[in-house]
Design an enzyme around this catalytic site. Structure first.
Site, short mmCIF file in Angstrom:
data_model
loop_
_atom_site.label_atom_id
_atom_site.label_comp_id
_atom_site.label_asym_id
_atom_site.label_seq_id
_atom_site.Cartn_x
_atom_site.Cartn_y
_atom_site.Cartn_z
N ASP A 290 0.87 -1.17 0.00
CA ASP A 290 0.00 0.00 0.00
C ASP A 290 0.91 1.23 0.00
OD1 ASP A 290 -2.21 1.63 0.15
OD2 ASP A 290 -2.35 1.50 2.33
N THR B 49 0.07 4.54 1.57
CA THR B 49 0.03 5.24 2.84
C THR B 49 0.44 4.32 3.98
OG1 THR B 49 -1.78 6.62 2.02
CG2 THR B 49 -1.42 6.58 4.39
#
Length: 522
Positions: free
Chosen positions: A311, A313
């Site tokens: 991912d 973030t």
């Protein structure tokens, strides 16, 4: 502002008691009695199962045969070979028992009490006393102790990070589900329980984390295959050696020593111990970095990984947003844009990193901020925009691909290539109502663009080092994110990806088998 929101939620909760009084004490007692005592939590694998799995192996069986032969002959000083197997067994049992204890401490539900409406009055009750159809109140900081559907909500946002890993609060509306283990981040609500105990989401997730399927790694399968071949080879060799010792009329003790010395050397005990020591050392190193190794051979499986999905973030970036720039639309002044942004950020009752970054960085430019909104549509990853109504003024903030960038489309594209998160700020004629179930709200009508706001996430200091290491090891990296693809690609390049493969969250299939195959697709 937080105090005002909490107070408003409390008044709404009190007003809702009449509409949703919950069960009577008699109904709840009957349901508790019908359910019976809750089965004790058995935790993960038992110590007995761990010991059994480490004892009953092929190499241990072969060693035991020769150990019995030595014991019968009384030549205990020749049983030193058994010490190697004992060390191997001890390593496996010790590591897996440690993992078991860590898993047994895994408890998503740490809140011991819930505010349950009984006879129309909210009373604090232990989580184990909550039954299906109970009506439970939610206030900021309270944890959901059982799954259910929302009956009422006032600016409610849930922190589901412990369940999903997503740090942003998730706005909830009546009819939405709340899951055990999540927290009320802001606002207030009332929900009706429909799953408790072992049927709840938190219990199922905990069971899945604790579940163990003992499988041999490729190296262990090869060692076992070698041992089987050696066992087959030992049979004629043992027969020939036994016949020779019988013909020479060797004493039992001498025959046992000779047979053991001649045959046990065929067993690659050193190889088995070396593999276990290597696995154990790696498990210790992983443990120091916060990883839990349930079985020693999982280390080999980890070493065989060839695709890693990341991912953006919290993985490549640290999740901290900073305001980079505000870009007014044609005909709009910088002051007007920043004032609108500051009012919107201050009025939002459902907080998020984006809203907090705007409120923090614009505070000096907007000294008089509106404390609360007359109406609000919180941000959701499904519709990718949010809005507030402040009297007759409706302000919206959202993704350019949803609200449209108009004359500033080129500026949006340029900033996204510079790994900035770009949002559109606009005034609207009306604020659409929150949707029910899985519907999407209508796009705000009468949009008048005010400009763009550009934010940027700080890169993790170790992101480049991690990416470089995985690439050197031949691991293919893919980034999966719900943010704008250009922004994700820019972040990936900043982290060291030369030709990043990015997948938008909306492009991922929902069906389980297809989702499992998604990482291997080009």
């Amino acid at each position: 502002m937080q105090h005002a929101v909490a107070t408003s939620g409390s008044r709404a909760s009190a007003r809702g008691s009449a509409a949703h009084p919950g069960l009577t004490s008699a109904e709840a007692a009957a349901r508790l009695e019908a359910r019976g005592p809750r089965a004790p939590d058995t935790g993960s694998r038992s110590v007995r199962a761990i010991v059994r799995a480490n004892l009953f192996t092929l190499v241990n069986a072969i060693t035991l045969v020769f150990l019995i032969l030595i014991a019968v002959s009384g030549a205990w000083h020749d049983a030193i070979f058994a010490a190697i197997i004992a060390v191997n067994i001890a390593l496996g049992i010790t590591q897996e028992v440690r993992a078991k204890r860590s898993l047994d401490r895994l408890a998503l539900l740490v809140a011991p009490r819930a505010d349950v409406r009984r006879d129309g009055v909210a009373v604090p009750l232990p989580a184990e006393d909550v039954v299906p159809d109970d009506v439970v109140e939610l206030q900021p900081g309270r944890q959901v102790v059982a799954d259910g559907a929302l009956l009422a909500a006032s600016s409610l946002a849930m922190d589901e990070s412990v369940l999903t890993g997503e740090s942003n609060a998730v706005p909830k509306q009546p009819g939405d589900r709340v899951l055990s283990g999540s927290y009320c981040a802001s606002g207030s609500g009332v929900y009706r329980v429909d799953a408790v105990g072992d049927e709840s989401f938190a219990a199922r997730l905990t069971r899945e984390a604790r579940a163990v399927q003992r499988r041999l790694s490729p190296l262990q399968r090869e060692i076992d295959g070698l041992l089987r071949i050696l066992v087959v080879a030992m049979i004629p060799m043992a027969a020939a050696l036994g016949a020779a010792l019988w013909l020479h009329d060797a004493p039992l003790r001498e025959a046992a020593q000779t047979a053991t010395a001649g045959l046990i050397s065929l067993v690659p005990e050193g190889l088995v111990l070396l593999a276990s020591v290597t696995f154990a050392a790696s498990a210790v190193r992983l443990g120091r970095r916060g990883a839990l190794v349930q079985q020693l051979n999982a280390v080999e499986s980890l070493a065989g990984v060839d695709i890693v999905c990341l991912d953006k973030t919290g993985t490549l970036t640290d999740g901290t947003l900073e305001l980079v720039a505000t870009v007014p639309a044609p005909g709009v002044s910088e002051e007007e844009l920043r004032t609108a942004l500051g009012r919107l950020a201050a009025a939002a009752s459902v907080r998020s990193p984006t809203v907090d970054a705007l409120a923090r960085d614009l505070h000096a430019d907007v000294p008089v901020l509106t404390p609360t909104a007359d109406d609000e549509l919180p941000f959701s990853s499904r519709w990718k925009w949010s809005g507030v109504r402040l009297g007759d003024d409706v302000l919206v903030l959202g993704a350019p691909e949803v609200l449209g960038a108009g004359a500033q489309a080129a500026e949006v594209e340029r900033r996204q290539r510079d790994r900035e998160r770009v949002l559109v700020v606009a005034r609207a004629a009306t604020l659409p109502a929150a949707p029910d179930d899985d519907d999407l709200p209508e796009t705000p009508a009468g949009l008048v663009p005010l400009g763009l706001v550009a934010l940027q996430e700080r890169m993790r200091p170790d992101a480049q080092e991690l990416v470089a290491y995985l690439r050197r090891e031949g691991v293919e990296l893919k980034v999966m994110s719900g943010d704008a693809p250009r922004t994700v690609e820019a972040v990936a390049r900043a982290a060291g990806f030369s030709d990043p493969t990015t997948v938008a969250g909306t492009e991922l299939p929902e069906e389980g088998a297809a989702l499992a195959d998604a990482p291997a697709r080009p």
